[in-house]
Design an enzyme around this catalytic site. Structure first.
Site, short mmCIF file in Angstrom:
data_model
loop_
_atom_site.label_atom_id
_atom_site.label_comp_id
_atom_site.label_asym_id
_atom_site.label_seq_id
_atom_site.Cartn_x
_atom_site.Cartn_y
_atom_site.Cartn_z
N ARG A 187 -13.87 20.90 -7.36
CA ARG A 187 -12.43 20.85 -7.12
C ARG A 187 -11.62 20.86 -8.41
O ARG A 187 -10.45 21.23 -8.41
CB ARG A 187 -12.07 19.66 -6.22
CG ARG A 187 -12.57 19.87 -4.78
CD ARG A 187 -12.22 18.72 -3.85
NE ARG A 187 -13.00 17.53 -4.11
CZ ARG A 187 -14.11 17.17 -3.47
NH1 ARG A 187 -14.59 17.93 -2.51
NH2 ARG A 187 -14.74 16.06 -3.80
N GLU B 288 -23.68 6.13 -6.55
CA GLU B 288 -23.94 4.86 -5.89
C GLU B 288 -25.45 4.63 -5.79
O GLU B 288 -25.96 3.56 -6.07
CB GLU B 288 -23.29 4.86 -4.52
CG GLU B 288 -23.23 3.48 -3.90
CD GLU B 288 -22.53 3.51 -2.54
OE1 GLU B 288 -22.43 2.45 -1.93
OE2 GLU B 288 -22.10 4.60 -2.13
#
Lengths: 183, 192
Positions: free
Chosen positions: B72, B109
């Site tokens: 993006r 994560e």
């Protein structure tokens, strides 16, 4: 005028000289057309965008669809300049909302291209953008996605064409505009 | 630092940008309120506001290089680079860039990922801007800063369309300032 290389324009040569060909990437035998070196030259990058904007600004294009990921480099500047929506066409599972998909063939196996539901509407006039056309498989999948929701694909635009792979023949009759050929 | 803290308080463009971002709850997993900027891209006026605000900020900062994080960052970086006359450098997932690259690991994560940059893209002492759509943990931006500094560039700032509220004030990432347009859109402000 459709499907024509912009032969006369002096900016084309400047763009062509900035494309770096990298042998044997991603695997042996492939002469990879690297457009990142065009992006390192602000004039060549601007000329690339300007050539497409000049072609499309008066064609009532309401949506520019860019193919992940290198289509994202060229599509948005064109969309912004002509006042069109930009729609990213992505690999599976990247788009967060509800999507539709179209499968296309790779050398070994298949892949999918996805588009958000609701992004493109019936009656939209669409331009499909990618950095390069090879076999035309990805562009064909993009055309199908857009046509399924009722858009009219006006043209496909690529910086580079590999004409020997005849991708131009696989665009469901849609015209192709490219700037540089690599044989 | 948010745009509203730095001269753009009350600027209607910021509300238009915020309104154009769609929230997708529980994507990619439960508990995450995903900030979907694709709806912003469907609004040519709001998309142009994003670019204009960044261009106004950076055009006189002598930025010679805009680095955008895949994928993006590829949407927002090039229009800014084109408008300010800078180079654009894509920072990519492993194996995508041809030629010689340097790579930097960063934490997810669960586990790690890597970001790569072409070694030939950056000259020493260039002034660089890093751009991505959103900053959450800052892991990807930190990896980007590392890549650019290893190649000899000076990172002037990191810029994102959306940022968590913790980045208010003079928050820095690896000592570099961060500039953010809007906070995350909330669920009761969903627009389509």
């Amino acid at each position: 005028m459709s499907g024509n290389k912009e032969e006369e324009d002096p900016r084309i040569n400047g763009i062509k000289t900035r494309i770096r060909v990298v042998p044997d990437f991603p695997k042996k035998g492939i002469m990879f057309q690297d457009i990142t070196t065009v992006l390192l030259d602000p004039k060549a990058f601007k000329d690339t965008i300007d050539l497409f904007v000049e072609r499309y600004r008066n064609k009532n294009i309401s949506v520019v669809a860019g193919i992940e990921a290198r289509g994202f480099l060229f599509g948005p500047p064109i969309a912004l300049a002509i006042g069109a929506k930009f729609v990213p066409l992505r690999k599976p599972k990247k788009l967060p909302g509800e999507t539709i998909f179209e499968e296309y063939e790779l050398e070994y196996g298949n892949d999918r291209l996805e588009m958000h539901v609701g992004a493109v509407e019936a009656g939209d006039r669409a331009l499909v953008v990618d950095d390069l056309i090879a076999t035309g498989g990805t562009l064909c999948a993009a055309i199908k996605l857009l046509e399924r929701v009722g858009a009219e694909v006006v043209e496909c635009a690529c910086v580079i064409e590999l004409p020997e792979l005849q991708g131009r023949q696989r665009l469901k009759g849609k015209p192709l505009c490219m700037l540089v050929e690599y044989r | 630092m948010f745009a509203v803290e730095n001269g753009l308080l009350g600027d209607p463009r910021l509300q238009a940008i915020s309104d154009a971002i769609r929230v997708i709850p529980h994507f990619p997993k439960t508990g995450i309120m995903f900030q979907d900027i694709t709806t912003l891209l469907l609004d040519p006026v709001a998309f142009k506001h994003v670019v204009d605000i960044f261009v106004d900020r950076y055009k006189h900062m002598n930025i010679s290089l805009v680095a955008g994080v895949e994928a993006r960052g590829f949407i927002f970086g090039p229009p800014i680079a084109l408008a300010i006359g800078a180079k654009f450098i894509p920072l990519r997932k492993p194996g995508k860039l041809p030629g010689r690259v340097i790579s930097e690991e960063y934490e997810l994560e669960y586990g790690n990922d890597r970001l790569e940059m072409s070694t030939e893209a950056v000259k020493s002492h260039e002034r660089a801007l890093v751009i991505d759509d959103l900053v959450a943990t800052g892991g990807t931006l930190s990896a980007s800063i590392n890549l650019l500094e290893r190649a000899g560039a000076e990172v002037v700032e990191c810029a994102c369309v959306v940022g968590l509220p913790k980045f208010k004030g003079h928050c820095k990432l690896k000592g570099k300032p961060l500039y953010v347009l809007v906070e995350p859109t909330q669920l009761d402000e969903i627009t389509f």
